[in-house]
Write an enzyme that holds these catalytic residues in place. Structure first.
Site, PDB file in Angstrom:
ATOM      1  N   LYS A  88      47.074  23.006   7.808  1.00  0.00           N
ATOM      2  CA  LYS A  88      48.041  22.728   7.131  1.00  0.00           C
ATOM      3  C   LYS A  88      49.350  23.839   7.316  1.00  0.00           C
ATOM      4  CE  LYS A  88      45.515  23.636   3.408  1.00  0.00           C
ATOM      5  NZ  LYS A  88      43.778  23.228   4.077  1.00  0.00           N
ATOM      6  N   THR A  89      48.815  25.234   7.345  1.00  0.00           N
ATOM      7  CA  THR A  89      49.546  25.812   7.757  1.00  0.00           C
ATOM      8  C   THR A  89      50.072  25.453   8.878  1.00  0.00           C
ATOM      9  OG1 THR A  89      47.563  27.654   6.649  1.00  0.00           O
ATOM     10  CG2 THR A  89      49.344  28.307   7.911  1.00  0.00           C
ATOM     11  N   GLN A  98      39.744  24.662  -2.570  1.00  0.00           N
ATOM     12  CA  GLN A  98      40.286  26.216  -2.471  1.00  0.00           C
ATOM     13  C   GLN A  98      41.157  26.439  -3.531  1.00  0.00           C
ATOM     14  OE1 GLN A  98      41.442  27.656   1.742  1.00  0.00           O
ATOM     15  NE2 GLN A  98      41.647  25.306   1.851  1.00  0.00           N
ATOM     16  N   ASP A 117      52.973  27.096   0.977  1.00  0.00           N
ATOM     17  CA  ASP A 117      52.071  27.034   1.340  1.00  0.00           C
ATOM     18  C   ASP A 117      50.619  27.815   0.141  1.00  0.00           C
ATOM     19  OD1 ASP A 117      49.789  26.868   3.845  1.00  0.00           O
ATOM     20  OD2 ASP A 117      49.846  28.578   4.300  1.00  0.00           O
ATOM     21  N   GLU A 118      49.236  27.236   0.069  1.00  0.00           N
ATOM     22  CA  GLU A 118      49.141  27.522  -0.796  1.00  0.00           C
ATOM     23  C   GLU A 118      49.075  27.248  -2.196  1.00  0.00           C
ATOM     24  OE1 GLU A 118      45.898  28.401   0.242  1.00  0.00           O
ATOM     25  OE2 GLU A 118      45.997  30.057   2.196  1.00  0.00           O
ATOM     26  N   ARG A 150      35.576  30.186   7.025  1.00  0.00           N
ATOM     27  CA  ARG A 150      36.595  31.251   7.607  1.00  0.00           C
ATOM     28  C   ARG A 150      36.520  30.444   9.237  1.00  0.00           C
ATOM     29  NH1 ARG A 150      40.584  30.080   5.884  1.00  0.00           N
ATOM     30  NH2 ARG A 150      39.569  28.687   4.805  1.00  0.00           N
TER      31      ARG A 150
END
Ligand code: ATP
Ligand code: MG
Length: 743
Positions: A47-48, A269, A234-235, A615
């Protein structure tokens, strides 16, 4: 939803690698430049990376100039990384663009229009401490008792209102609650007035005032709407109401058509519910931005198969989720290692050893991370790494001994050990507040300088004279008497017990207990951890010396370091090797979060666990211990329920070989510990149906046993895998059967 057909303006031959390396879905999200786009996808699906490529694409194709793009990241660090990435992709630095956190972007807009919201251009931004101090002044002026209604609590209330986009004029009576007899809204209003007089804002204002500005000055809003032709976020799953309103305003197209906003996020998330984030924002996207293109990414590029399998298995236990598939073209890789150890010290030792082993294999420390649930957990790792000389950094927070509450507590201990420690004495002379103001401290300093004595000595003298106001003198005399008493106690009492007494009697613990800010519970936990740390030393002086050395050993070493941080702070990051310690009931899931939010709290904790697991790129170790020292006393722990939710085929369990003679026995121990939680569940839901493991059947009431940590003892009672034992030296304790041998 069909994707708009796009013809790339870049001839295929000239296409750069960063574009061709994207998969079809990612590329679609990059090239769908017109209209709203939502990328809703699991961890590590790019995504990022897609968002970064979209930025580069907009610039490279000339669809936008840097000043026409507004890009929001969750942290300043992420903003910096994205700037560097894009510069690398397009081969030149990008200047004059609007990329940063909501706060950073908000302040930039406010600076340009300060006058319109009642500020002067050079306005200052208050940090949390200043904010609390100002609130205190406001409350004092109103004659409200700060002891009964702490200003910190009000600060938390105000922050929550601001997160929800509510100014003082928007608070209705029902919302005001019972703080200070229902006066919180009025205090909020006065606080805002004071801020204006001081020409200052707090963090919450940065967005709130922007929203006001936009609402009151449509001309200015439309200027920004025209300027920012492309918005990227983002996020997105962690935006709160104020951030959402801010974005919505900016994203409204002037002509009423679709705006070019691209948000990426993952509902699994969402981990900031406790701070007012609304996962609903992401689920509502299609309604908010009609005609949105929704792109789903399913290929995970980050983690090997087993790590992904473990993450997917875990998160599937959440009910409140959209659900998505994730797959990896990567090999299965190593299984996720689940390790059961004896105690926190062994846990830190094990991780330190593992890191050194990897280091010997030329794996960089920068590729390794220890991710903890709570701040207090960093201490044992820091100590161990310090001992080993392993360079580390604590990201997103000060190192353990540098934290405010730890420094305060240490200051008390230092004055007990050494009355002439002026720095320590001055630090806590009025913490918690006891009516010894700056004027009094000034008088102490003057006398100290004049006679060449320490502040404490000066204080003792001034208590017998009339230089000080009676109230201040009384407070000072009491503090001196307290220190005398504690010093007396220190001769006979264990320093661990003493520390607890000092923290209680001084009112320091109570100060944080009364504090309802989001950080307060963490600070209380840190204080407990400090007391636990004391227990590792013979006496107070030994401990203080250790701390002094640890503080001096300030990691100025350049180069790669192991990262230690909280799971919350690790969002969006990735590491080759990840250690997740402390997966025990009572630590993770965090009991507070369960108490306060029930089932929803548990689901948020599980999402946090999911963030942690995802992660890791290649190696993941999850650790739990059988015993933790909490506030100086040992408690037996059972492994986190999350461990039971990991699919068996993706994990490999092992125990500490040091716990018993053979590996088999260690596995047995593990089985015992593992079923502990299940058993707890069973016994709460039904009485029968459980067939006990026969491994420890041989231990019965009355048996003499040996325990690794507590030595010899007699079994008083058995309850499944828990034994109550009267130890010859350590007294009565409850322990896990697996750590006990028949004598
Ligand atoms: P998170 O949900 O944790 O924020 P994310 O979806 O933002 O994750 P990224 O951090 O963008 O994922 O990507 C994860 C890793 O996968 C990165 O190392 C990234 O470079 C890599 N990656 C993503 N897409 C591709 C691709 N098409 N080809 C190769 N590597 C990729
Ligand atoms: Mg990301």
């Amino acid at each position: 939803m069909t994707l708009p057909a796009t013809t790339s303006p870049i001839p295929p031959a000239a296409e750069p690698e960063w574009l061709t390396s994207l998969n079809t879905a990612q590329r679609a999200a990059v090239e769908a430049t017109e209209g709203p786009v939502l990328v809703l996808a699991g961890a590590g699906t790019g995504k990022t990376r897609t968002l970064t490529a979209r930025l580069a694409y907009l610039l490279r194709t000339g669809k936008a100039r840097p000043g026409e793009i507004l890009a929001v990241t969750f942290t300043n660090k992420a903003a910096q990384e994205m700037t560097e990435r894009v510069a690398a992709l397009i081969g030149r630095p990008v200047e004059n663009w609007w990329l940063g956190t909501f706060h950073a972007l908000g302040v930039r807009i406010l600076r340009r229009h300060a006058e319109l919201v009642g500020l002067k251009p050079g306005f200052s931004i208050l940090d949390t401490d200043d904010q609390v101090r100002l609130l205190k002044q406001v409350m004092e002026a109103e004659g409200i008792d700060d002891k009964k209604w702490p200003a910190r609590v009000l600060a938390a209330i105000v922050q929550r209102w601001k997160d929800r986009g509510l100014g003082p004029e928007n608070i209705n009576v029902a919302d005001a609650g019972d703080f200070a007899g229902g006066r919180s809204a009025a205090l909020y209003m006065q606080y805002q007035n004071r801020l204006r007089i001081l020409n200052a804002v707090d963090f919450g204002d940065l967005l709130l005032l922007c929203i006001k500005l936009f609402q009151r000055h449509p001309d200015i809003l439309s200027e920004y709407q025209q300027r920012f032709r492309y918005l990227l976020v983002d996020e997105y799953q962690d935006t709160n109401v104020a951030q959402y309103l801010w974005l919505r305003l900016l994203a409204q197209n002037v002509q009423g058509g679709a705006s070019h906003i691209c948000c990426v996020g993952d509902d699994d998330q969402s981990i900031y519910g406790w701070r007012g984030a609304e996962v609903g924002n992401i689920l509502r996207f299609e309604r908010d931005f009609p005609g949105a293109t929704v792109v789903r990414l399913e290929q995970n590029y980050r983690s090997t198969g087993h790590i992904l399998g473990a993450a997917a298995g875990l998160i599937s236990h959440n009910e409140d989720r959209l659900g998505k598939t994730l797959w990896s073209a990567d090999a299965l890789g190593e299984k996720v290692q689940i390790l059961a150890l004896w105690d926190g010290e062994e846990e830190a030792r094990w991780v330190g050893d593992a890191i050194e082993t990897l280091q010997r294999q030329e794996i960089s420390l920068g590729d390794m991370a220890v991710l903890v649930r709570a701040g207090w957990q960093t201490r044992e790792f820091e100590e161990r790494f310090m001992t080993l000389g392993l360079p580390y950094r604590v990201i997103g927070g000060p190192r353990f001994y540098e934290r405010q509450e730890i420094r305060d507590a240490l200051a008390y201990l230092r004055v007990v050990a050494q009355p002439d420690d002026d720095l320590a004495f001055e630090r806590i002379i009025n913490v918690p507040r006891r009516g010894i103001g700056t004027a009094t401290v000034q008088t102490l300093h003057t006398l100290g300088r004049a006679t060449g004595c320490s502040l404490m000595t000066a204080a003792i003298q001034l208590c017998t004279t009339d230089e000080l106001k009676p109230a201040a003198r009384r407070a000072l005399a009491k503090l001196i008497a307290d220190f005398d008493r504690w010093r007396d106690l220190s001769r006979d009492m264990s320093h661990v017990e003493l520390a607890g007494i000092i923290l209680d009697e001084s009112g320091y613990t109570a100060m944080w207990q009364a504090d309802r800010s989001a950080e307060a519970p963490g600070r209380l936990e840190n204080l407990k951890e400090l007391v636990a740390a004391l227990a590792e030393f013979e006496n107070l002086n030994g401990f203080l010396e250790h701390v002094a050395l640890v503080m001096e050993n300030d990691g100025s070493t350049e180069g790669a370091r192991v990262s230690i941080m909280t799971l919350h702070g690790a969002k969006g990051l990735e590491f080759d090797t990840v250690f997740l310690p402390g997966w025990e009931e009572g630590v993770f899931p965090n009991p507070r979060s369960l108490d306060e939010n029930g089932a929803a709290g548990l689901e948020e904790e599980r999402r946090l666990a999911y963030v942690g697991i995802t992660r890791a790129r290649r190696r993941l170790t999850i650790l739990s211990v059988a015993n933790r020292r909490i506030y100086g006393t040992w408690q037996s722990c059972i492994p986190s329920r999350f461990l039971d939710e990991l699919p068996a085929e993706d994990i490999e369990r092992s125990g500490s070989p040091g716990l018993s003679a053979g590996a088999n026995r260690a596995v047995g121990v593990l089985r015992e510990m593992r079923t502990g939680w299940q058993r707890a569940q069973l016994s709460s839901s039904s009485s029968g149906g459980y067939a006990p493991d026969d491994i420890y059947d041989e231990i019965a009431t009355g048996d003499r046993i040996f325990h690794v940590k507590f030595g010899m003892g007699t079994v008083l009672a058995t309850d499944m895998d828990r034994l109550t034992i009267a130890f010859d030296a350590a007294g009565e304790k409850t322990v896990v059967a697996g750590f006990v041998r028949k004598a």
